[in-house]
Design a protein around this motif. Sequence first.
Motif, short mmCIF file in Angstrom:
data_model
loop_
_atom_site.label_atom_id
_atom_site.label_comp_id
_atom_site.label_asym_id
_atom_site.label_seq_id
_atom_site.Cartn_x
_atom_site.Cartn_y
_atom_site.Cartn_z
N UNK A 1 24.44 37.73 29.29
CA UNK A 1 25.69 38.46 29.50
C UNK A 1 26.86 37.54 29.83
N UNK A 2 26.59 36.25 30.02
CA UNK A 2 27.65 35.31 30.35
C UNK A 2 28.04 35.30 31.81
N UNK A 3 27.15 35.76 32.67
CA UNK A 3 27.40 35.79 34.10
C UNK A 3 26.96 34.44 34.67
N UNK A 4 27.94 33.62 35.10
CA UNK A 4 27.65 32.28 35.58
C UNK A 4 28.25 32.07 36.97
N UNK A 5 27.82 31.01 37.62
CA UNK A 5 28.39 30.64 38.92
C UNK A 5 29.84 30.23 38.76
N UNK A 6 30.16 29.62 37.63
CA UNK A 6 31.56 29.23 37.36
C UNK A 6 32.44 30.47 37.30
N UNK A 7 31.97 31.50 36.62
CA UNK A 7 32.73 32.75 36.55
C UNK A 7 32.86 33.37 37.93
N UNK A 8 31.81 33.29 38.72
CA UNK A 8 31.84 33.83 40.09
C UNK A 8 32.93 33.15 40.92
N UNK A 9 33.07 31.83 40.77
CA UNK A 9 34.07 31.09 41.52
C UNK A 9 35.48 31.35 40.99
N UNK A 10 35.61 31.50 39.68
CA UNK A 10 36.91 31.65 39.05
C UNK A 10 37.44 33.07 39.14
N UNK A 11 36.57 34.06 38.91
CA UNK A 11 37.01 35.46 38.86
C UNK A 11 35.93 36.36 39.47
N UNK A 12 35.89 36.45 40.81
CA UNK A 12 34.81 37.19 41.48
C UNK A 12 34.72 38.66 41.09
N UNK A 13 35.84 39.31 40.87
CA UNK A 13 35.80 40.74 40.53
C UNK A 13 35.16 40.96 39.16
N UNK A 14 35.48 40.11 38.20
CA UNK A 14 34.87 40.22 36.87
C UNK A 14 33.38 39.92 36.97
N UNK A 15 33.01 38.92 37.80
CA UNK A 15 31.61 38.57 37.97
C UNK A 15 30.82 39.77 38.49
N UNK A 16 31.37 40.46 39.49
CA UNK A 16 30.69 41.63 40.05
C UNK A 16 30.53 42.71 38.98
N UNK A 17 31.59 42.94 38.22
CA UNK A 17 31.51 43.94 37.16
C UNK A 17 30.46 43.61 36.13
N UNK A 18 30.41 42.34 35.73
CA UNK A 18 29.42 41.93 34.73
C UNK A 18 28.01 41.87 35.32
#
Length: 48
Positions: free
Chosen positions: A12-29
Amino acid sequence: MDAILPRMMEAAGVTEELKARDPMRWVGLMNTPKAQAEEVLFQELIYI
């Protein structure tokens, strides 16, 4: 759950980098793979 979830997150493309960059999108994904992994476990453990 520990074996299934990381593979689904990667797909799904859920990465730690995404978590650091855009936490709200990470939670949604993150919600989708988590729900899918839980459904797989429920199907295998409870309904079979």
